[in-house]
Design a protein around this motif. Structure first.
Motif, PDB file in Angstrom:
ATOM      1  N   VAL A 148     -11.814   4.418   4.684  1.00 18.86           N
ATOM      2  CA  VAL A 148     -11.062   5.604   5.088  1.00 18.86           C
ATOM      3  C   VAL A 148     -10.416   5.208   6.402  1.00 18.86           C
ATOM      4  O   VAL A 148     -11.087   5.044   7.422  1.00 18.86           O
ATOM      5  CB  VAL A 148     -11.974   6.836   5.250  1.00 18.86           C
ATOM      6  N   THR A 149      -9.125   4.971   6.356  1.00 21.77           N
ATOM      7  CA  THR A 149      -8.441   4.405   7.511  1.00 21.77           C
ATOM      8  C   THR A 149      -7.008   4.906   7.560  1.00 21.77           C
ATOM      9  O   THR A 149      -6.610   5.775   6.788  1.00 21.77           O
ATOM     10  CB  THR A 149      -8.498   2.866   7.459  1.00 21.77           C
ATOM     11  N   GLY A 150      -6.234   4.346   8.488  1.00 21.24           N
ATOM     12  CA  GLY A 150      -4.863   4.781   8.677  1.00 21.24           C
ATOM     13  C   GLY A 150      -3.873   3.700   8.317  1.00 21.24           C
ATOM     14  O   GLY A 150      -4.250   2.580   7.940  1.00 21.24           O
ATOM     15  N   PRO A 151      -2.590   3.977   8.461  1.00 21.96           N
ATOM     16  CA  PRO A 151      -1.545   3.024   8.067  1.00 21.96           C
ATOM     17  C   PRO A 151      -1.571   1.727   8.856  1.00 21.96           C
ATOM     18  O   PRO A 151      -1.032   0.716   8.412  1.00 21.96           O
ATOM     19  CB  PRO A 151      -0.250   3.806   8.311  1.00 21.96           C
ATOM     20  N   TRP A 152      -2.222   1.757  10.023  1.00 18.90           N
ATOM     21  CA  TRP A 152      -2.249   0.559  10.870  1.00 18.90           C
ATOM     22  C   TRP A 152      -2.997  -0.605  10.234  1.00 18.90           C
ATOM     23  O   TRP A 152      -2.797  -1.760  10.610  1.00 18.90           O
ATOM     24  CB  TRP A 152      -2.871   0.904  12.233  1.00 18.90           C
ATOM     25  N   ASP A 153      -3.884  -0.337   9.283  1.00 22.67           N
ATOM     26  CA  ASP A 153      -4.665  -1.407   8.653  1.00 22.67           C
ATOM     27  C   ASP A 153      -3.982  -2.022   7.437  1.00 22.67           C
ATOM     28  O   ASP A 153      -4.387  -3.091   6.972  1.00 22.67           O
ATOM     29  CB  ASP A 153      -6.047  -0.883   8.224  1.00 22.67           C
ATOM     30  N   LEU A 154      -2.974  -1.379   6.893  1.00 27.08           N
ATOM     31  CA  LEU A 154      -2.394  -1.830   5.622  1.00 27.08           C
ATOM     32  C   LEU A 154      -1.838  -3.249   5.696  1.00 27.08           C
ATOM     33  O   LEU A 154      -2.012  -4.043   4.767  1.00 27.08           O
ATOM     34  CB  LEU A 154      -1.295  -0.867   5.174  1.00 27.08           C
ATOM     35  N   SER A 155      -1.159  -3.569   6.780  1.00 27.97           N
ATOM     36  CA  SER A 155      -0.526  -4.891   6.877  1.00 27.97           C
ATOM     37  C   SER A 155      -1.549  -6.022   6.925  1.00 27.97           C
ATOM     38  O   SER A 155      -1.200  -7.187   6.696  1.00 27.97           O
ATOM     39  CB  SER A 155       0.378  -4.954   8.114  1.00 27.97           C
ATOM     40  N   GLN A 156      -2.816  -5.692   7.217  1.00 34.36           N
ATOM     41  CA  GLN A 156      -3.850  -6.724   7.278  1.00 34.36           C
ATOM     42  C   GLN A 156      -4.484  -6.994   5.913  1.00 34.36           C
ATOM     43  O   GLN A 156      -5.250  -7.954   5.758  1.00 34.36           O
ATOM     44  CB  GLN A 156      -4.952  -6.303   8.260  1.00 34.36           C
ATOM     45  N   LEU A 157      -4.182  -6.154   4.917  1.00 32.98           N
ATOM     46  CA  LEU A 157      -4.810  -6.284   3.602  1.00 32.98           C
ATOM     47  C   LEU A 157      -3.924  -7.102   2.669  1.00 32.98           C
ATOM     48  O   LEU A 157      -3.536  -6.657   1.582  1.00 32.98           O
ATOM     49  CB  LEU A 157      -5.098  -4.898   3.031  1.00 32.98           C
ATOM     50  N   SER A 158      -3.634  -8.311   3.086  1.00 28.82           N
ATOM     51  CA  SER A 158      -2.679  -9.152   2.353  1.00 28.82           C
ATOM     52  C   SER A 158      -3.306  -9.885   1.176  1.00 28.82           C
ATOM     53  O   SER A 158      -2.595 -10.434   0.331  1.00 28.82           O
ATOM     54  CB  SER A 158      -2.061 -10.178   3.318  1.00 28.82           C
ATOM     55  N   ASP A 159      -4.632  -9.931   1.082  1.00 30.66           N
ATOM     56  CA  ASP A 159      -5.300 -10.725   0.051  1.00 30.66           C
ATOM     57  C   ASP A 159      -5.766  -9.906  -1.149  1.00 30.66           C
ATOM     58  O   ASP A 159      -6.368 -10.456  -2.070  1.00 30.66           O
ATOM     59  CB  ASP A 159      -6.513 -11.451   0.647  1.00 30.66           C
ATOM     60  N   VAL A 198      14.247   8.134  15.365  1.00 27.98           N
ATOM     61  CA  VAL A 198      12.941   8.185  14.685  1.00 27.98           C
ATOM     62  C   VAL A 198      12.999   7.357  13.408  1.00 27.98           C
ATOM     63  O   VAL A 198      12.085   6.581  13.101  1.00 27.98           O
ATOM     64  CB  VAL A 198      12.541   9.643  14.379  1.00 27.98           C
ATOM     65  N   LYS A 199      14.069   7.513  12.659  1.00 29.79           N
ATOM     66  CA  LYS A 199      14.246   6.754  11.417  1.00 29.79           C
ATOM     67  C   LYS A 199      14.320   5.259  11.709  1.00 29.79           C
ATOM     68  O   LYS A 199      13.659   4.450  11.044  1.00 29.79           O
ATOM     69  CB  LYS A 199      15.509   7.228  10.707  1.00 29.79           C
ATOM     70  N   ALA A 200      15.101   4.877  12.703  1.00 28.73           N
ATOM     71  CA  ALA A 200      15.266   3.462  13.041  1.00 28.73           C
ATOM     72  C   ALA A 200      13.941   2.844  13.472  1.00 28.73           C
ATOM     73  O   ALA A 200      13.597   1.730  13.054  1.00 28.73           O
ATOM     74  CB  ALA A 200      16.316   3.311  14.141  1.00 28.73           C
ATOM     75  N   PHE A 201      13.193   3.578  14.300  1.00 26.96           N
ATOM     76  CA  PHE A 201      11.922   3.042  14.791  1.00 26.96           C
ATOM     77  C   PHE A 201      10.912   2.919  13.653  1.00 26.96           C
ATOM     78  O   PHE A 201      10.191   1.919  13.540  1.00 26.96           O
ATOM     79  CB  PHE A 201      11.366   3.935  15.905  1.00 26.96           C
ATOM     80  N   SER A 202      10.860   3.923  12.796  1.00 30.05           N
ATOM     81  CA  SER A 202       9.905   3.908  11.697  1.00 30.05           C
ATOM     82  C   SER A 202      10.200   2.769  10.726  1.00 30.05           C
ATOM     83  O   SER A 202       9.293   2.025  10.318  1.00 30.05           O
ATOM     84  CB  SER A 202       9.942   5.258  10.973  1.00 30.05           C
ATOM     85  N   LEU A 203      11.458   2.606  10.354  1.00 27.46           N
ATOM     86  CA  LEU A 203      11.820   1.540   9.428  1.00 27.46           C
ATOM     87  C   LEU A 203      11.641   0.168  10.054  1.00 27.46           C
ATOM     88  O   LEU A 203      11.325  -0.805   9.361  1.00 27.46           O
ATOM     89  CB  LEU A 203      13.262   1.716   8.944  1.00 27.46           C
ATOM     90  N   ASN A 250       7.613   1.859   1.863  1.00 29.94           N
ATOM     91  CA  ASN A 250       6.711   1.325   0.843  1.00 29.94           C
ATOM     92  C   ASN A 250       7.080  -0.094   0.439  1.00 29.94           C
ATOM     93  O   ASN A 250       6.218  -0.907   0.120  1.00 29.94           O
ATOM     94  CB  ASN A 250       6.732   2.222  -0.396  1.00 29.94           C
ATOM     95  N   GLN A 251       8.352  -0.381   0.470  1.00 31.16           N
ATOM     96  CA  GLN A 251       8.810  -1.733   0.153  1.00 31.16           C
ATOM     97  C   GLN A 251       8.323  -2.719   1.215  1.00 31.16           C
ATOM     98  O   GLN A 251       7.898  -3.832   0.898  1.00 31.16           O
ATOM     99  CB  GLN A 251      10.336  -1.756   0.070  1.00 31.16           C
ATOM    100  N   ASN A 252       8.384  -2.286   2.466  1.00 32.67           N
ATOM    101  CA  ASN A 252       7.952  -3.151   3.568  1.00 32.67           C
ATOM    102  C   ASN A 252       6.435  -3.316   3.587  1.00 32.67           C
ATOM    103  O   ASN A 252       5.916  -4.429   3.699  1.00 32.67           O
ATOM    104  CB  ASN A 252       8.431  -2.586   4.906  1.00 32.67           C
ATOM    105  N   VAL A 253       5.707  -2.197   3.510  1.00 29.91           N
ATOM    106  CA  VAL A 253       4.240  -2.218   3.494  1.00 29.91           C
ATOM    107  C   VAL A 253       3.772  -1.209   2.462  1.00 29.91           C
ATOM    108  O   VAL A 253       3.805  -0.002   2.711  1.00 29.91           O
ATOM    109  CB  VAL A 253       3.637  -1.867   4.878  1.00 29.91           C
ATOM    110  N   PRO A 254       3.357  -1.666   1.278  1.00 28.22           N
ATOM    111  CA  PRO A 254       2.937  -0.741   0.219  1.00 28.22           C
ATOM    112  C   PRO A 254       1.869   0.232   0.701  1.00 28.22           C
ATOM    113  O   PRO A 254       0.942  -0.147   1.421  1.00 28.22           O
ATOM    114  CB  PRO A 254       2.386  -1.687  -0.860  1.00 28.22           C
TER     115      PRO A 254
END
Length: 425
Positions: free
Chosen positions: A269-280, A333-338, A360-364
């Motif tokens: 149970v976590t936040g979006p900050w961990d998604l990029s680390q789940l590459s495997d 806001v849009k530019a920073f988020s993307l 989602n394309q950048n980080v599912p």
């Protein structure tokens, strides 16, 4: 000697007069403002790019950015304020709002954001609430996040367990975690931060709210988490940790993504900050479970942070307000988020399907966290004593998960500590 001093004094007066008449070159240059922030790496580069754009489009203002660790910025700001050298804008945690409200130099944004061109209602309700202390608005939203289930799709398939669904209950969650647990492989159904920190408390609070409970009374005078709802929520953690042994207690609060990535944990149970680390692994995201029969719904928790403006004179204050207004406008806001993958702080941007698709394309899975912001119904209480309340509650939760305390007794003791702190005015 007297004559020399008199000449110096006359020259000083003359310099002041010339400056007042526009003869002292510095007054004709751009108004400079200092912005303290904790952005690094990709966030830092995107933020620098936005500042460069602002400075180019606003030649009468020069924004200077200075990196300052987010964890330390409150103390740095307090020190700077005492020394008469406060920044003009600082990125500050939303949980500090009650402390920030006590600083005389902080600009109350209530009068600003009521102007229609701010579209204040476009910020998520939790963001606005976290920036509000009494009748003051101490900042403008800078970041928002939330918690959801992130799960390993392969482990679920291997265990023959249906993946989490939008109508999952905590009974479903517990059952799945037990089936995902395999002691012979050192594999657990769920991992939870168990260091007693705010991160531990964060994982408990949505459960408390979903069960129908709350942290403090409506007037913020008394702790009310030691309730039937509080016990109900904490009992689930006790059952999973002590009875089922399906819950990995991360006492260092450092192993979540690593163990998830290695296939040793089925769910975080976590936040979006961990998604990029789940590459495997092949993962997906689902909303929080709820309690069967409860009207609390699938609540989550957000930790909104703020841009705080300081009054360093009318000219600099106005320049700082204008910059924050520009920075938090939909286009930026849009530019920073993307550019960063951070969740958009405005509802209008969060509803933009093109933005969601790109995220989602950048980080599912990021889009699921954006949509989960609709499940944020409450925020942590904006009281100065909250850190003490969190510490007491965090220690109680850990004691129960370690099998050292029973839920009701642990929550009662934590509530007594919280009440004592709340009574200190």
């Amino acid at each position: 000697m007297i004559r020399s001093r008199l000449c110096i004094a006359l020259l000083a007066v003359l310099a002041l007069v010339l400056a007042g008449c526009g003869g002292g070159g510095s007054s004709s240059g751009p108004t400079e403002i200092a912005v303290w922030h904790g952005y690094q790496d990709t966030e830092g580069e995107v933020f620098k790019g936005l500042i460069a754009q602002y400075n180019k489009d606003h030649p009468d203002v020069k924004v200077n950015e200075l990196y300052s660790s987010n964890d330390l910025v409150l103390q740095k700001v307090l020190t700077a304020v005492r020394g008469g050298s406060a920044p003009d804008v600082a990125y500050m945690f939303g949980s500090w709002s009650p402390n920030i409200a006590q600083i005389p130099q902080v600009v109350d944004m209530a009068g600003e954001v009521k102007n229609p061109d701010w579209t204040w209602d476009d910020f998520y309700p939790a963001e606005r609430e976290a920036a509000t202390v009494g009748d003051k608005i101490v900042g403008v939203p800078a970041l928002v996040d939330n918690l959801a289930i992130v799960y390993n799709k392969k482990l679920f398939a291997d265990a023959g367990v249906a993946p989490p669904s939008p109508d999952w209950t905590w009974d479903d969650f517990r059952s799945a975690a037990a089936k995902l647990t395999d002691p012979s492989k050192g594999q657990y159904g769920w991992l939870i931060p168990a260091d007693g920190s705010e991160d531990t408390v964060w994982h408990y609070l949505p459960m408390l709210w979903e069960a129908g409970g709350d942290i403090l009374s409506p007037d913020n005078e008394k702790a009310v988490f030691s309730s039937e709802a509080g016990v109900k929520a904490l009992t689930v953690l006790q059952q999973m940790a002590v009875t089922d042994k399906s819950l990995y207690l991360d006492t260092t609060n450092e192993n979540g993504p690593k163990l998830m990535n290695s296939g040793k944990v089925g769910m975080l149970v976590t936040g979006p900050w961990d998604l990029s680390q789940l590459s495997d692994i092949d993962y997906d995201v689902q909303v929080m479970p709820t309690f069967a029969g409860s009207s609390g719904g699938h609540q989550t928790i957000a930790g909104p942070d703020n841009w705080v403006v300081f009054d360093n004179g009318d000219k600099k204050k106005q320049a700082a307000v204008d910059f924050v207004k520009w920075l938090s406008a939909p286009e930026q806001v849009k530019a920073f988020s993307l550019g960063t993958g951070d969740l958009p702080i405005r509802q209008s941007v969060g509803k933009d399907q093109a933005v969601l698709d790109k995220l989602n394309q950048n980080v599912p899975g990021t889009a699921a966290f954006v949509q989960n912001l609709n499940n944020v119904q409450k925020v942590r209480p904006t009281v100065e004593q909250y850190p003490d309340i969190s510490e007491a509650l965090g220690q109680a939760i850990v004691a129960v998960m370690l099998g050292k305390e029973q839920p009701a007794a642990a929550l009662d003791a934590a509530a007594q500590t919280a009440d004592a702190k709340l009574a200190e005015k």
